[in-house]
Scaffold this active site. Structure first.
Site, PDB file in Angstrom:
ATOM      1  N   THR A 199      28.446  26.385  74.714  1.00  0.00           N
ATOM      2  CA  THR A 199      29.098  26.734  73.505  1.00  0.00           C
ATOM      3  C   THR A 199      29.474  25.665  72.551  1.00  0.00           C
ATOM      4  O   THR A 199      29.980  24.916  73.191  1.00  0.00           O
ATOM      5  CB  THR A 199      30.331  27.759  73.862  1.00  0.00           C
ATOM      6  OG1 THR A 199      29.774  29.102  74.658  1.00  0.00           O
ATOM      7  CG2 THR A 199      30.986  28.242  72.755  1.00  0.00           C
ATOM      8  N   VAL A 228      30.095  40.437  75.561  1.00  0.00           N
ATOM      9  CA  VAL A 228      30.780  39.466  74.635  1.00  0.00           C
ATOM     10  C   VAL A 228      31.723  38.656  75.548  1.00  0.00           C
ATOM     11  O   VAL A 228      32.353  38.988  76.421  1.00  0.00           O
ATOM     12  CB  VAL A 228      31.473  40.216  73.564  1.00  0.00           C
ATOM     13  CG1 VAL A 228      32.139  39.193  72.605  1.00  0.00           C
ATOM     14  CG2 VAL A 228      30.584  41.052  72.662  1.00  0.00           C
TER      15      VAL A 228
HETATM   16  N1  GLY Z   1      32.003  30.644  76.287  1.00  0.00           N
HETATM   17  C1  GLY Z   1      30.791  31.316  76.046  1.00  0.00           C
HETATM   18  C2  GLY Z   1      30.697  32.622  76.653  1.00  0.00           C
HETATM   19  O1  GLY Z   1      31.037  32.815  77.790  1.00  0.00           O
HETATM   20  O2  GLY Z   1      29.724  33.275  76.219  1.00  0.00           O
END
Ligand code: GLY
Length: 340
Positions: A199, A228
């Site tokens: 990310t 999500v």
């Molecule tokens: N940190 C990104 C996710 O877990 O989608």
């Protein structure tokens, strides 16, 4: 005579006070500055720096950085990222400025620049968070660039490889579960051995001393359709308090959500901890929930405070972040980690 002597003493004292060197703890504020998760943040910082170098606002800088990576092929950000286990690329992003304004989008497909869509939610709606079809409809209404739903060739290849081994086994909650099926449903690593989530979080402090941040992701590869993570959740994947500092995260989003990770980092900074200490104390909160499970989880935080001091910390080794304080190539640091 005595009076004259006292006057001289008084004047001398004033001179001494006014000549006293600056207190060593009062350091110069390091600004502007931009920091991003991972070494892929080097180019992201370049894009953000172009804005900061022209006395631009931190919010515009972080958005420019996020747009850069959303427009590249990589595993974990943008429409060319890896899909969920049903073959859909679904995107999550959020953005926050120096005045507590924030916007988020989640579970949105075919939107080329989800960070800009989050910015539009922030700037052009009375809401904070739009998801799925509603977010996509809003993107069309705002004339945002859209892509088709075809996977990029590299993502298709990764997906095909994953399909060879993995079966569709919905496991709604993997917490404390050691079962093989649950690990298959949310794999910790890609076929090539890399962690499956890179990310992009970007934090900036501009020339005016204002902070902003953005967080953008295609989420965990081969996740359940509809899943999500932390990235679009204000307080989890990103938090900015212009009085104190800003933080963002990368890694297994479920673990970050359950402790409101980025908000927790900022609160530690509010209580006087340095950015690195604040990230470490937040990582400790995750580890303490289940130390055994934490040995196979990667979560990393980066943070910046109002003085432009920065830091990062992760559960497992090899979490890197990129730092730019001028137009030269960003410096990449490896964060300290809980386990070595
Ligand atoms: N940190 C990104 C996710 O877990 O989608």
């Amino acid at each position: 005579m005595m009076m004259k002597f006292l006057n001289i003493l008084f004047l001398g004292a004033i001179l001494l006070v006014s000549c006293k060197p600056q207190d060593a703890s009062v350091t110069k504020i390091q600004k502007p500055i931009v920091i991003s998760t991972w070494d892929s943040g080097v180019e992201v910082n370049d894009a953000a720096w172009k804005v900061l170098a022209q006395n631009g606002r931190a919010i515009d800088a972080v958005e420019a950085g996020a747009r850069y990576i959303e427009n590249t092929r990589n595993c974990c950000v943008g429409t060319q990222g890896n899909p969920d286990r049903d073959g859909h690329v679904t995107l999550d992003a959020c953005i926050m400025d120096d005045r507590y304004n924030c916007g988020s989008v989640a579970f949105v497909e075919s939107v080329k620049y989800p960070s800009s869509l989050a910015r539009l939610v922030m700037d052009s709606t009375p809401h904070v968070f739009l998801v799925g079809e509603g977010a996509k409809l809003f993107a069309r209404q705002m004339h945002q660039e859209m892509t088709n739903t075809e996977l990029s060739p590299e993502a298709q290849k990764e997906y095909n490889k994953w399909l060879e081994k993995s079966t569709y086994k919905p496991v709604p909650n993997i917490e404390n579960s050691e079962s093989k099926s649950s690990m298959e449903s949310v794999p910790g690593k890609l076929q090539n051995g890399e962690f499956n989530h890179d990310t992009m979080g970007v934090l900036a402090l501009d020339d005016e001393g204002n902070l902003s941040g953005v967080c953008t992701t295609s989420g965990m590869a081969f996740k359940m359709h509809g899943r999500v993570g932390d990235s679009p959740i204000i307080g989890a994947g990103l938090y900015v308090d212009n009085e104190v500092g800003a933080a963002t995260s990368s890694g297994v989003g479920e673990e970050v959500i359950r402790i409101s990770g980025s908000h927790t980092v900022v609160e530690y900074m509010r209580h006087g901890f340095t950015p690195e200490e604040a990230c470490k104390k937040t990582v400790e909160r995750i580890v303490n929930i289940n130390p055994e499970k934490a040995k196979s989880l990667q979560v990393g935080f980066i943070a910046i405070n109002k003085k432009g001091e920065i830091g990062g910390f992760s559960i497992l080794p090899k979490f890197t972040y990129s730092v730019s304080i001028d137009s030269t190539k960003a410096q990449v640091y490896t964060a300290k980690s809980w386990f070595n």
